[in-house]
Design a protein around this motif. Structure first.
Motif, PDB file in Angstrom:
ATOM      1  N   SER A  80       8.223   1.610  -6.344  1.00 52.16           N
ATOM      2  CA  SER A  80       7.614   2.806  -6.927  1.00 52.16           C
ATOM      3  C   SER A  80       7.505   2.704  -8.427  1.00 52.16           C
ATOM      4  CB  SER A  80       8.444   4.039  -6.586  1.00 52.16           C
ATOM      5  OG  SER A  80       8.456   4.259  -5.199  1.00 52.16           O
ATOM      6  N   ARG A 123       5.418   4.639   2.046  1.00 52.88           N
ATOM      7  CA  ARG A 123       5.902   5.867   2.702  1.00 52.88           C
ATOM      8  C   ARG A 123       6.678   5.538   3.967  1.00 52.88           C
ATOM      9  NH1 ARG A 123       0.843   8.830   3.171  1.00 52.88           N
ATOM     10  NH2 ARG A 123       0.128   8.704   1.062  1.00 52.88           N
ATOM     11  N   LYS A 124       6.193   4.566   4.733  1.00 49.31           N
ATOM     12  CA  LYS A 124       6.892   4.161   5.955  1.00 49.31           C
ATOM     13  C   LYS A 124       8.284   3.641   5.617  1.00 49.31           C
ATOM     14  CE  LYS A 124       6.519   1.179   9.975  1.00 49.31           C
ATOM     15  NZ  LYS A 124       5.740   0.154  10.663  1.00 49.31           N
ATOM     16  N   THR A 172       0.835  -1.195   0.000  1.00 58.23           N
ATOM     17  CA  THR A 172       0.000   0.000   0.000  1.00 58.23           C
ATOM     18  C   THR A 172       0.873   1.249   0.000  1.00 58.23           C
ATOM     19  OG1 THR A 172      -0.119   0.220   2.408  1.00 58.23           O
ATOM     20  CG2 THR A 172      -1.763  -1.211   1.342  1.00 58.23           C
ATOM     21  N   GLU A 173       0.280   2.362  -0.346  1.00 54.33           N
ATOM     22  CA  GLU A 173       1.024   3.628  -0.387  1.00 54.33           C
ATOM     23  C   GLU A 173       1.529   4.007   1.007  1.00 54.33           C
ATOM     24  OE1 GLU A 173       0.552   8.110  -2.215  1.00 54.33           O
ATOM     25  OE2 GLU A 173      -1.008   6.631  -2.551  1.00 54.33           O
ATOM     26  N   VAL A 174       0.745   3.727   2.037  1.00 57.01           N
ATOM     27  CA  VAL A 174       1.153   4.034   3.413  1.00 57.01           C
ATOM     28  C   VAL A 174       2.384   3.217   3.792  1.00 57.01           C
ATOM     29  CG1 VAL A 174       0.455   3.875   5.836  1.00 57.01           C
ATOM     30  CG2 VAL A 174      -1.163   4.678   4.125  1.00 57.01           C
ATOM     31  N   GLU A 175       2.386   1.939   3.438  1.00 54.56           N
ATOM     32  CA  GLU A 175       3.534   1.083   3.744  1.00 54.56           C
ATOM     33  C   GLU A 175       4.775   1.554   3.003  1.00 54.56           C
ATOM     34  OE1 GLU A 175       1.620  -2.413   2.448  1.00 54.56           O
ATOM     35  OE2 GLU A 175       0.938  -2.970   4.443  1.00 54.56           O
ATOM     36  N   GLU A 204      10.024   4.430   2.951  1.00 52.60           N
ATOM     37  CA  GLU A 204      10.822   5.578   2.508  1.00 52.60           C
ATOM     38  C   GLU A 204      11.416   6.318   3.702  1.00 52.60           C
ATOM     39  OE1 GLU A 204       7.878   7.628   0.208  1.00 52.60           O
ATOM     40  OE2 GLU A 204       8.726   6.925  -1.676  1.00 52.60           O
ATOM     41  N   GLU A 205      10.611   6.484   4.748  1.00 55.65           N
ATOM     42  CA  GLU A 205      11.105   7.144   5.954  1.00 55.65           C
ATOM     43  C   GLU A 205      12.229   6.328   6.588  1.00 55.65           C
ATOM     44  OE1 GLU A 205       7.753   7.761   8.502  1.00 55.65           O
ATOM     45  OE2 GLU A 205       6.767   9.086   7.075  1.00 55.65           O
TER      46      GLU A 205
END
Length: 80
Positions: free
Chosen positions: A72, A13-14, A8-11, A16-17
């Motif tokens: 991505s 982003r996590k 998912t996009e949230v995962e 990426e952080e």
């Protein structure tokens, strides 16, 4: 941004952080925990070359920045 259906996009982003932290590689378990998936799912994705991995004997290591880039750039599967 396109990524595989199983991420998912949230995962993403996590991850990426986490990639911005000074850690150079992650174990299969660390990557699985970061994405919220089972270790077997991550191992299978590495074996099928869906995510970049370095194989060390029976184990894998993952560069989080390379995984973010790969996920991505991977088109997601169309929904039926």
């Amino acid at each position: 941004m396109h990524f595989p259906k199983w991420v998912t996009e949230v995962e993403l982003r996590k991850l990426e952080e986490m990639a911005n932290i000074n850690r150079k590689t992650y174990t299969t378990k660390q990557l699985a925990d970061a994405l919220g998936y089972d270790v077997k799912t991550i191992r299978r994705a590495a074996e099928q070359n869906k995510i970049p991995a370095i194989r060390l004997g029976r184990n894998y290591r993952f560069d989080p920045k390379a995984v973010v880039i790969a996920l991505s750039n991977t088109p997601s599967k169309p929904k039926n």
